[in-house]
Design an enzyme around this catalytic site. Structure first.
Site, PDB file in Angstrom:
ATOM      1  N   ASP A 166      27.411  37.979  31.078  1.00  0.00           N
ATOM      2  CA  ASP A 166      26.154  37.643  31.114  1.00  0.00           C
ATOM      3  C   ASP A 166      25.024  38.091  29.745  1.00  0.00           C
ATOM      4  O   ASP A 166      25.346  38.971  28.597  1.00  0.00           O
ATOM      5  CB  ASP A 166      25.290  38.973  32.160  1.00  0.00           C
ATOM      6  N   ASN A 187      25.693  30.684  41.095  1.00  0.00           N
ATOM      7  CA  ASN A 187      25.396  29.564  39.740  1.00  0.00           C
ATOM      8  C   ASN A 187      25.016  28.679  40.302  1.00  0.00           C
ATOM      9  O   ASN A 187      24.231  27.498  39.306  1.00  0.00           O
ATOM     10  CB  ASN A 187      26.421  29.486  38.907  1.00  0.00           C
TER      11      ASN A 187
HETATM   12  C1  FPP Z   1      25.495  34.453  32.616  1.00  0.00           C
HETATM   13  O1  FPP Z   1      24.844  34.261  31.528  1.00  0.00           O
HETATM   14  C2  FPP Z   1      27.127  33.468  32.393  1.00  0.00           C
HETATM   15  C3  FPP Z   1      26.985  32.505  33.139  1.00  0.00           C
HETATM   16  C4  FPP Z   1      26.854  32.003  33.923  1.00  0.00           C
HETATM   17  C5  FPP Z   1      27.811  31.508  32.490  1.00  0.00           C
HETATM   18  C6  FPP Z   1      29.307  32.206  31.427  1.00  0.00           C
HETATM   19  C7  FPP Z   1      29.788  31.070  30.418  1.00  0.00           C
HETATM   20  C8  FPP Z   1      30.160  31.555  29.692  1.00  0.00           C
HETATM   21  C9  FPP Z   1      30.194  32.797  28.877  1.00  0.00           C
HETATM   22  C10 FPP Z   1      30.316  30.447  28.443  1.00  0.00           C
HETATM   23  C11 FPP Z   1      32.462  29.607  28.885  1.00  0.00           C
HETATM   24  C12 FPP Z   1      33.100  30.849  29.552  1.00  0.00           C
HETATM   25  C13 FPP Z   1      33.832  29.734  29.486  1.00  0.00           C
HETATM   26  C14 FPP Z   1      35.444  30.787  30.014  1.00  0.00           C
HETATM   27  C15 FPP Z   1      34.379  28.796  28.513  1.00  0.00           C
HETATM   28  P1  FPP Z   1      22.998  33.746  32.336  1.00  0.00           P
HETATM   29  O2  FPP Z   1      23.080  32.405  31.868  1.00  0.00           O
HETATM   30  O3  FPP Z   1      23.026  34.502  33.344  1.00  0.00           O
HETATM   31  O4  FPP Z   1      22.127  35.064  30.790  1.00  0.00           O
HETATM   32  P2  FPP Z   1      20.985  35.249  31.095  1.00  0.00           P
HETATM   33  O5  FPP Z   1      21.229  36.233  32.616  1.00  0.00           O
HETATM   34  O6  FPP Z   1      19.939  36.055  30.120  1.00  0.00           O
HETATM   35  O7  FPP Z   1      20.378  34.509  32.038  1.00  0.00           O
END
Ligand code: FPP
Length: 248
Positions: free
Chosen positions: A26, A74
Site C-alpha cells: 500500500d 479496486n
Molecule cells: C495500493 O496503493 C496499491 C495497489 C492498489 C496496487 C498494487 C500494485 C503494485 C504494487 C504494482 C504492481 C504489482 C505487480 C505484482 C506487478 P494505493 O494506490 O492504494 O496507495 P495510496 O493508499 O497511497 O493511495
C-alpha cells in the site's frame, strides 16, 4: 587463540521462519502524490520493488511470498487508474517472466479471473506454466482477489460437491473448507505485512491469516526494501506464537 563464540541474541532463535510472508503493498498513490506525479507513476515504482523483495526471500528462509496486487474493491477506482493498473500487470508479466523463471521462482495467481481481460489471463497462464517446475520461492500474486469473494466462491464449489453427492455435510470441517480456497496448495501465512501506515487487512487472506502475525509499517510500498523485509523477518522470530495454547 581460542575463537570467541558468536553470540546470537536469544530472541532471534526463539522461532524459525517465517516460511510464508504475505504483503499488502500500500501507499503507491501517496508516494506519487508526494512527488507531484500521477498515481500510476507510484504503481510503476511499486512494481519495480517486487523483484528485489522476491529475490531476497531465499536468504531469509522465506519459501512463500504472497502479494496483494489488485482487490475486488479496486474496480471502484477511476477508469484511468484501473486501466493503467491492468496495463501495468500485462507489462510486468511480459517483462518479468524470464527473470522470475531464471531466479527459480514459481508464480501462481489467486483471485477471480473472470473479470480480467483475455490478454492478461493468457499472460498469467503462461507465467504459471513457464515457472511450474520451479521451487526456490513460491510467489503468489493476488489479482482481483477479495477474501470474502474467495470464501463465497469456495463455498459455492463446496455446495456443488454436496449437491453432487461427492461430499457429506457432516464431513465439512476446518480441513475440508480450505481445500476449496484459491490458496489450497499453500501453507497459511506466518507473517502479514501492510505498508503505508494503514492498520487494516482489507479482506486479504481472511481465512488463512487467522493465526498470522501482523506488521503494520509506515514505509510506503515504493520505498520498501529487502533490508526492511529482513528486519521484519528477524522481528518475527522473536515473537511467541502460541496458536491459542499456553506457553510451555
Ligand atoms: C495500493 O496503493 C496499491 C495497489 C492498489 C496496487 C498494487 C500494485 C503494485 C504494487 C504494482 C504492481 C504489482 C505487480 C505484482 C506487478 P494505493 O494506490 O492504494 O496507495 P495510496 O493508499 O497511497 O493511495
Amino acid at each position: 587463540m581460542a575463537k570467541t563464540p558468536k553470540i546470537i541474541p536469544i530472541e532471534t532463535v526463539m522461532t524459525d521462519g517465517p516460511q510464508h510472508v504475505a504483503i499488502i503493498m500500500d501507499g503507491n498513490g501517496r508516494w506519487a502524490q508526494a512527488r507531484g506525479r500521477p498515481r500510476l507513476f507510484g504503481h510503476h515504482a511499486g512494481a519495480k520493488r517486487v523483484r528485489e523483495v522476491v529475490e531476497a526471500c531465499p536468504d531469509l528462509g522465506v519459501k512463500y511470498l504472497t502479494i496483494f496486487a489488485f482487490s475486488t474493491e479496486n474496480w471502484k477506482r477511476t477508469q484511468t487508474e484501473v486501466a493503467g493498473l491492468m496495463s501495468l500487470f500485462r507489462l510486468y508479466i511480459a517483462k518479468e517472466t524470464r527473470a522470475l523463471a531464471k531466479h527459480g521462482t514459481r508464480v501462481r495467481f489467486i483471485g477471480d479471473r473472470m473479470r480480467l481481460d483475455r490478454k492478461l489471463i493468457d499472460l498469467m497462464d503462461n507465467l504459471e506454466k513457464e515457472t511450474a517446475k520451479n521451487d526456490r520461492v513460491h510467489l503468489t500474486i493476488a489479482l482481483n482477489y477479495g477474501g470474502r469473494d474467495e470464501v463465497a466462491r469456495a463455498t459455492r464449489r463446496l455446495a456443488q460437491d454436496v449437491a453432487d453427492g461427492k461430499l457429506q455435510p457432516d464431513n465439512v470441517d476446518e480441513e475440508t473448507l480450505p481445500r476449496y480456497l484459491d490458496t489450497h496448495v499453500l501453507p497459511d501465512p506466518d507473517l502479514v505485512i501492510r505498508t503505508s501506515g494503514e492498520a487494516r487487512i482489507s479482506g486479504f487472506l481472511l481465512w488463512q491469516s487467522a493465526y498470522s502475525e501482523y506488521e503494520f509499517i509506515d514505509t510506503l510500498w515504493p520505498d520498501f526494501t529487502a533490508e526492511e523485509l529482513g528486519e521484519l523477518v528477524v522481528n518475527f522470530r522473536t515473537r511467541d506464537r502460541r496458536f491459542g495454547a499456553v506457553a510451555e
